[in-house]
Design a protein around this motif. Structure first.
Motif, mmCIF file in Angstrom:
data_model
loop_
_atom_site.group_PDB
_atom_site.id
_atom_site.type_symbol
_atom_site.label_atom_id
_atom_site.label_comp_id
_atom_site.label_asym_id
_atom_site.label_seq_id
_atom_site.Cartn_x
_atom_site.Cartn_y
_atom_site.Cartn_z
ATOM 1 N N MET A 1 40.499 4.242 94.732
ATOM 2 C CA MET A 1 39.706 4.811 93.660
ATOM 3 C C MET A 1 40.360 4.460 92.336
ATOM 4 N N VAL A 2 39.530 4.235 91.328
ATOM 5 C CA VAL A 2 40.012 3.971 89.983
ATOM 6 C C VAL A 2 39.272 4.906 89.026
ATOM 7 N N THR A 3 40.026 5.472 88.076
ATOM 8 C CA THR A 3 39.438 6.361 87.080
ATOM 9 C C THR A 3 39.569 5.724 85.714
ATOM 10 N N CYS A 4 38.436 5.656 85.029
ATOM 11 C CA CYS A 4 38.410 5.167 83.651
ATOM 12 C C CYS A 4 38.562 6.384 82.754
ATOM 13 N N PHE A 5 39.555 6.347 81.874
ATOM 14 C CA PHE A 5 39.816 7.441 80.944
ATOM 15 C C PHE A 5 39.586 6.914 79.537
ATOM 16 N N LEU A 6 38.715 7.580 78.807
ATOM 17 C CA LEU A 6 38.360 7.146 77.457
ATOM 18 C C LEU A 6 38.819 8.160 76.423
ATOM 19 N N LYS A 7 39.411 7.649 75.364
ATOM 20 C CA LYS A 7 39.755 8.472 74.199
ATOM 21 C C LYS A 7 38.913 7.964 73.042
ATOM 22 N N TYR A 8 38.155 8.854 72.440
ATOM 23 C CA TYR A 8 37.273 8.507 71.330
ATOM 24 C C TYR A 8 37.792 9.079 70.025
ATOM 25 N N VAL A 9 37.671 8.313 68.965
ATOM 26 C CA VAL A 9 37.785 8.840 67.611
ATOM 27 C C VAL A 9 36.335 8.974 67.155
ATOM 28 N N ILE A 10 35.944 10.202 66.818
ATOM 29 C CA ILE A 10 34.557 10.473 66.476
ATOM 30 C C ILE A 10 34.449 10.992 65.048
ATOM 31 N N ASP A 11 33.261 10.902 64.512
ATOM 32 C CA ASP A 11 32.985 11.458 63.187
ATOM 33 C C ASP A 11 32.924 12.976 63.342
ATOM 34 N N PRO A 12 33.804 13.731 62.681
ATOM 35 C CA PRO A 12 33.817 15.182 62.851
ATOM 36 C C PRO A 12 32.517 15.865 62.432
ATOM 37 N N ASN B 1 34.907 4.037 93.369
ATOM 38 C CA ASN B 1 35.726 3.862 94.571
ATOM 39 C C ASN B 1 36.709 2.715 94.450
ATOM 40 N N SER B 2 36.396 1.735 93.612
ATOM 41 C CA SER B 2 37.286 0.584 93.453
ATOM 42 C C SER B 2 37.053 -0.048 92.088
ATOM 43 N N LEU B 3 37.977 -0.895 91.688
ATOM 44 C CA LEU B 3 37.811 -1.622 90.436
ATOM 45 C C LEU B 3 36.612 -2.567 90.538
ATOM 46 N N ALA B 4 36.381 -3.122 91.719
ATOM 47 C CA ALA B 4 35.221 -4.004 91.921
ATOM 48 C C ALA B 4 33.913 -3.243 91.684
ATOM 49 N N GLU B 5 33.821 -1.994 92.172
ATOM 50 C CA GLU B 5 32.618 -1.186 91.941
ATOM 51 C C GLU B 5 32.464 -0.861 90.457
ATOM 52 N N TYR B 6 33.564 -0.605 89.768
ATOM 53 C CA TYR B 6 33.505 -0.364 88.323
ATOM 54 C C TYR B 6 32.993 -1.619 87.612
#
Length: 111
Positions: free
Chosen positions: A1-12, A57-62
């Protein structure tokens, strides 16, 4: 399994728009075979940072998911919404391998 973690800078001033954008992607990722873990929007602390994570489930599926995005009308709509509202200033994408089980026996610590 692979998890994509995103950090956003957003307009407040556009946290509501960012929340709407996130709700769009939660459904899309789930429909496209992933497991979305949700978005985190500012509440206390910095008012311009948001997070999201989802797994495949995998990097290939991502990668398969990523390849489908340009031809998916719902994905195009979500991207257009973010572009139109300018709620996202920038983002970082990182990949992790999640750990879901802990040690259940102290003896395992001393192997």
């Amino acid at each position: 399994m692979v998890t994509c973690f995103l950090k956003y800078v957003i307009d407040p001033a556009k946290v509501g728009e960012f929340e709407h954008y996130g709700k769009m992607w939660i459904d899309l990722v789930n429909k496209m075979g992933g497991i979305h873990h949700g978005y985190l929007i500012p509440h206390e602390g910095p008012n311009n940072i948001g997070y999201a994570s989802f797994s495949f489930n995998s990097l290939a599926e991502y990668e398969d998911y990523r390849n489908k995005i340009p031809n998916n009308s719902e994905c195009k709509k979500a991207i257009a919404y973010a572009t139109k509202t300018k709620c996202i200033i920038s983002y970082e994408r990182n990949f992790f391998k999640p750990v879901f089980e802990g040690l259940t026996d102290k003896a395992k610590l001393f192997k």
